[in-house]
Motif scaffolding. Sequence first.
Motif, PDB file in Angstrom:
ATOM      1  N   PHE A  43      -8.597  29.344  50.818  1.00  0.00           N
ATOM      2  CA  PHE A  43      -7.260  28.832  51.127  1.00  0.00           C
ATOM      3  C   PHE A  43      -7.041  28.505  52.598  1.00  0.00           C
ATOM      4  CE2 PHE A  43      -6.697  31.650  47.401  1.00  0.00           C
ATOM      5  CZ  PHE A  43      -6.186  30.727  46.498  1.00  0.00           C
ATOM      6  N   HIS A  44      -8.078  28.616  53.415  1.00  0.00           N
ATOM      7  CA  HIS A  44      -7.978  28.356  54.863  1.00  0.00           C
ATOM      8  C   HIS A  44      -6.987  29.312  55.530  1.00  0.00           C
ATOM      9  CE1 HIS A  44     -10.425  24.877  54.086  1.00  0.00           C
ATOM     10  NE2 HIS A  44      -9.547  24.491  53.180  1.00  0.00           N
ATOM     11  N   ILE A  45      -6.906  30.534  55.019  1.00  0.00           N
ATOM     12  CA  ILE A  45      -6.014  31.552  55.560  1.00  0.00           C
ATOM     13  C   ILE A  45      -6.783  32.385  56.581  1.00  0.00           C
ATOM     14  CG2 ILE A  45      -4.789  33.685  54.984  1.00  0.00           C
ATOM     15  CD1 ILE A  45      -4.126  32.350  52.270  1.00  0.00           C
ATOM     16  N   LYS A  46      -6.273  32.395  57.820  1.00  0.00           N
ATOM     17  CA  LYS A  46      -6.901  33.169  58.893  1.00  0.00           C
ATOM     18  C   LYS A  46      -5.974  34.265  59.407  1.00  0.00           C
ATOM     19  CE  LYS A  46      -9.666  29.301  60.569  1.00  0.00           C
ATOM     20  NZ  LYS A  46      -9.950  28.424  61.704  1.00  0.00           N
ATOM     21  N   THR A  47      -4.679  34.045  59.352  1.00  0.00           N
ATOM     22  CA  THR A  47      -3.715  34.986  59.932  1.00  0.00           C
ATOM     23  C   THR A  47      -2.723  35.473  58.878  1.00  0.00           C
ATOM     24  OG1 THR A  47      -2.100  33.282  60.496  1.00  0.00           O
ATOM     25  CG2 THR A  47      -3.830  33.743  62.143  1.00  0.00           C
ATOM     26  N   ILE A  48      -1.985  36.507  59.254  1.00  0.00           N
ATOM     27  CA  ILE A  48      -0.934  37.002  58.369  1.00  0.00           C
ATOM     28  C   ILE A  48       0.096  35.900  58.135  1.00  0.00           C
ATOM     29  CG2 ILE A  48       0.970  38.660  58.213  1.00  0.00           C
ATOM     30  CD1 ILE A  48      -0.883  40.663  59.709  1.00  0.00           C
ATOM     31  N   ARG A  49       0.391  35.121  59.159  1.00  0.00           N
ATOM     32  CA  ARG A  49       1.329  33.997  59.015  1.00  0.00           C
ATOM     33  C   ARG A  49       0.804  32.988  57.992  1.00  0.00           C
ATOM     34  NH1 ARG A  49       5.080  32.642  62.654  1.00  0.00           N
ATOM     35  NH2 ARG A  49       3.957  33.692  64.338  1.00  0.00           N
ATOM     36  N   ASP A  50      -0.485  32.659  58.077  1.00  0.00           N
ATOM     37  CA  ASP A  50      -1.081  31.729  57.112  1.00  0.00           C
ATOM     38  C   ASP A  50      -0.914  32.245  55.684  1.00  0.00           C
ATOM     39  OD1 ASP A  50      -2.030  30.142  59.239  1.00  0.00           O
ATOM     40  OD2 ASP A  50      -4.062  30.971  59.123  1.00  0.00           O
ATOM     41  N   LEU A  51      -1.131  33.540  55.494  1.00  0.00           N
ATOM     42  CA  LEU A  51      -0.999  34.143  54.173  1.00  0.00           C
ATOM     43  C   LEU A  51       0.439  34.032  53.678  1.00  0.00           C
ATOM     44  CD1 LEU A  51      -2.328  35.855  51.887  1.00  0.00           C
ATOM     45  CD2 LEU A  51      -1.619  37.871  53.179  1.00  0.00           C
ATOM     46  N   ALA A  52       1.384  34.367  54.530  1.00  0.00           N
ATOM     47  CA  ALA A  52       2.799  34.348  54.145  1.00  0.00           C
ATOM     48  C   ALA A  52       3.310  32.942  53.865  1.00  0.00           C
ATOM     49  CB  ALA A  52       3.643  34.986  55.245  1.00  0.00           C
ATOM     50  N   GLU A  53       2.757  31.974  54.553  1.00  0.00           N
ATOM     51  CA  GLU A  53       3.245  30.602  54.416  1.00  0.00           C
ATOM     52  C   GLU A  53       2.423  29.755  53.452  1.00  0.00           C
ATOM     53  OE1 GLU A  53       3.432  29.245  58.486  1.00  0.00           O
ATOM     54  OE2 GLU A  53       5.332  30.293  58.822  1.00  0.00           O
ATOM     55  N   LYS A  55       1.292  27.836  50.421  1.00  0.00           N
ATOM     56  CA  LYS A  55       2.136  27.277  49.360  1.00  0.00           C
ATOM     57  C   LYS A  55       1.859  27.913  48.003  1.00  0.00           C
ATOM     58  CE  LYS A  55      -0.681  23.196  48.309  1.00  0.00           C
ATOM     59  NZ  LYS A  55      -0.706  21.732  48.317  1.00  0.00           N
ATOM     60  N   TYR A  56       0.635  28.259  47.708  1.00  0.00           N
ATOM     61  CA  TYR A  56       0.322  28.851  46.408  1.00  0.00           C
ATOM     62  C   TYR A  56       0.917  30.253  46.271  1.00  0.00           C
ATOM     63  CZ  TYR A  56      -2.903  24.940  46.365  1.00  0.00           C
ATOM     64  OH  TYR A  56      -3.435  23.684  46.434  1.00  0.00           O
ATOM     65  N   PHE A  57       0.871  31.006  47.363  1.00  0.00           N
ATOM     66  CA  PHE A  57       1.459  32.337  47.349  1.00  0.00           C
ATOM     67  C   PHE A  57       2.978  32.236  47.244  1.00  0.00           C
ATOM     68  CE2 PHE A  57      -2.747  32.969  48.901  1.00  0.00           C
ATOM     69  CZ  PHE A  57      -3.123  34.215  48.437  1.00  0.00           C
ATOM     70  N   ARG A  58       3.570  31.259  47.928  1.00  0.00           N
ATOM     71  CA  ARG A  58       5.027  31.057  47.831  1.00  0.00           C
ATOM     72  C   ARG A  58       5.425  30.632  46.427  1.00  0.00           C
ATOM     73  NH1 ARG A  58       7.962  28.775  53.097  1.00  0.00           N
ATOM     74  NH2 ARG A  58       7.406  30.493  54.465  1.00  0.00           N
ATOM     75  N   TRP A  59       4.651  29.739  45.832  1.00  0.00           N
ATOM     76  CA  TRP A  59       4.948  29.321  44.453  1.00  0.00           C
ATOM     77  C   TRP A  59       4.892  30.519  43.511  1.00  0.00           C
ATOM     78  CZ3 TRP A  59       1.195  24.534  44.100  1.00  0.00           C
ATOM     79  CH2 TRP A  59       1.685  23.495  44.881  1.00  0.00           C
ATOM     80  N   ALA A  60       3.856  31.327  43.659  1.00  0.00           N
ATOM     81  CA  ALA A  60       3.697  32.501  42.797  1.00  0.00           C
ATOM     82  C   ALA A  60       4.869  33.460  42.985  1.00  0.00           C
ATOM     83  CB  ALA A  60       2.373  33.209  43.091  1.00  0.00           C
ATOM     84  N   GLN A  61       5.286  33.698  44.221  1.00  0.00           N
ATOM     85  CA  GLN A  61       6.419  34.583  44.474  1.00  0.00           C
ATOM     86  C   GLN A  61       7.694  34.017  43.853  1.00  0.00           C
ATOM     87  OE1 GLN A  61       6.390  34.933  48.742  1.00  0.00           O
ATOM     88  NE2 GLN A  61       5.005  36.689  48.689  1.00  0.00           N
TER      89      GLN A  61
END
Length: 72
Positions: A43-53, A55-61
């Motif tokens: 998912f190209h996630i490197k930081t906590i901010r990347d994880l929180a922002e 789109k797939y995680f936001r959709w799931a939430q």
Amino acid sequence: MADISKHVDKSYEQLSFEQLADAPVDALQGVSKGDAELLEKAFHIKTIRDLAENKYFRWAQGIVHLAHTKKA
């Protein structure tokens, strides 16, 4: 300041929330370096901010939130 010690590794406990947002995702307790590598690869996630922002995680939430509100 809120007690963040239950949520981040000890070496990150003294950082501000702004600094934590830009910390590596494996600063979160329970996220290993291996997990962080997989998150970056998938998912190209490197930081906590990347994880929180992410789109797939936001959709799931959002889906889970709506599922809970429909039950009430």
